[in-house]
Design a protein around this motif. Structure first.
Motif, PDB file in Angstrom:
ATOM      1  N   ARG A  29      40.283  52.367  40.636  1.00  0.00           N
ATOM      2  CA  ARG A  29      39.067  51.707  40.184  1.00  0.00           C
ATOM      3  C   ARG A  29      39.338  50.202  40.142  1.00  0.00           C
ATOM      4  N   TRP A  31      37.701  45.922  40.741  1.00  0.00           N
ATOM      5  CA  TRP A  31      36.616  44.948  40.888  1.00  0.00           C
ATOM      6  C   TRP A  31      36.698  44.364  42.283  1.00  0.00           C
ATOM      7  N   SER A  32      35.549  44.233  42.949  1.00  0.00           N
ATOM      8  CA  SER A  32      35.531  43.680  44.299  1.00  0.00           C
ATOM      9  C   SER A  32      34.650  42.439  44.355  1.00  0.00           C
ATOM     10  N   GLY A  36      30.827  42.343  43.584  1.00  0.00           N
ATOM     11  CA  GLY A  36      30.861  41.907  42.192  1.00  0.00           C
ATOM     12  C   GLY A  36      30.809  43.042  41.195  1.00  0.00           C
ATOM     13  N   LYS A  37      31.290  44.224  41.595  1.00  0.00           N
ATOM     14  CA  LYS A  37      31.210  45.395  40.726  1.00  0.00           C
ATOM     15  C   LYS A  37      32.559  46.086  40.589  1.00  0.00           C
ATOM     16  N   TRP A  38      32.668  46.857  39.496  1.00  0.00           N
ATOM     17  CA  TRP A  38      33.806  47.752  39.312  1.00  0.00           C
ATOM     18  C   TRP A  38      33.435  49.115  39.883  1.00  0.00           C
ATOM     19  N   ASP A  39      34.325  49.700  40.693  1.00  0.00           N
ATOM     20  CA  ASP A  39      34.062  51.020  41.245  1.00  0.00           C
ATOM     21  C   ASP A  39      35.376  51.589  41.777  1.00  0.00           C
ATOM     22  N   TRP A 129      33.025  33.675  35.773  1.00  0.00           N
ATOM     23  CA  TRP A 129      32.747  34.690  34.764  1.00  0.00           C
ATOM     24  C   TRP A 129      31.594  34.243  33.874  1.00  0.00           C
ATOM     25  N   TYR A 141      42.771  36.645  39.305  1.00  0.00           N
ATOM     26  CA  TYR A 141      43.353  37.982  39.163  1.00  0.00           C
ATOM     27  C   TYR A 141      44.616  37.890  38.295  1.00  0.00           C
ATOM     28  N   GLY A 198      40.214  39.776  33.591  1.00  0.00           N
ATOM     29  CA  GLY A 198      38.776  39.607  33.704  1.00  0.00           C
ATOM     30  C   GLY A 198      38.034  39.776  32.398  1.00  0.00           C
ATOM     31  N   ASP A 218      43.313  51.540  37.096  1.00  0.00           N
ATOM     32  CA  ASP A 218      42.468  50.387  37.388  1.00  0.00           C
ATOM     33  C   ASP A 218      43.325  49.261  37.951  1.00  0.00           C
TER      34      ASP A 218
END
Length: 229
Positions: A29, A31-32, A36-39, A129, A141, A198, A218
């Motif tokens: 899991r 962040w990209s 711009g999402k966590w998945d 952010w 990061y 983040g 994650d």
């Protein structure tokens, strides 16, 4: 525990992590910057977390199960009793004798000297952010281990950089679980501590806590070790 340290474990044992075996979900899991999402992102693991890392960075995309396997290997190799810290031990060590919200004090804007969290540093394609520390630490990061000032007990990166697994089962209200380790075969929630690169000021605190299942992994989650004497 760094990427380089975890790499030695993998090279010695041939171990494949939960992310590499797609246990429960594909990859890690993460962040990209693309959306711009966590998945969950297929193909990501401790070998490639989706952003640049060297052997000096904290290992991420490792589950609680992975951490326990590393602990068992290191203990056998060294003859020392290594383990994940309990939640209570973790907070005791993080505070280093302080009673303030963070081991450097109550002002979150001092974080950039002590911790890697969400701040004014620009990310990929100029991203910023929304909730952040009003300072600039130079990292979007994760940062190499030991890049910031330690707490008073000379422990580095206890707050910020990456979340850390503990050995304790999660309880919404403290019930004694925080002072002991869960059974190794547990399938319930485990406690995460410390906040990450983040995270906003509310999460980068000595008392901040989160939870994860044993197979969760994650790109902002790693671990540190304790040793029983």
């Amino acid at each position: 525990v760094t990427v380089g340290e975890f790499k030695r474990f993998v090279e010695a044992t041939g171990y494949r992590t939960d992310a590499e075996r797609d246990v429960g979900a594909k990859g890690c899991r993460a962040w990209s910057a693309k959306d711009g999402k966590w998945d969950w992102r297929a193909g990501l693991s401790w070998r490639d977390a989706g952003y640049p890392q060297s052997d000096a960075h904290p290992v991420v995309c490792v589950s609680w199960n992975d951490a326990q396997r590393y602990v068992a290997w290191l203990s056998e190799r060294t003859g020392q009793a290594y383990r994940l810290p309990s939640e209570a031990e973790w907070e005791y060590a993080a505070r280093a004798g302080t009673t303030s919200a963070r081991y450097w004090g109550d002002d979150p804007e001092q974080a950039c000297r002590y911790a890697n969290g969400a701040d004014q540093t620009e990310g990929p394609d100029g991203l910023t952010w929304t909730e952040k520390h009003e300072c600039k630490d130079g990292y979007w990061y994760s940062a190499p281990v030991g890049s910031f000032r330690p707490n008073d007990w000379k422990l580095y990166d206890v707050l910020g950089n990456v979340w850390e697994w503990t050995c304790s089962a999660y309880a919404k209200d403290y019930d004694g679980s925080e002072a002991k380790c869960a059974n190794k075969g547990t399938t319930g929630y485990l406690v995460l501590r410390g906040g990450a690169w983040g995270d906003s000021p509310a999460w980068v605190r000595s008392a901040s806590r989160y939870r994860g299942h044993p197979t969760n992994r994650d790109d902002d989650l790693g671990f540190r070790l304790a040793r029983s004497l």
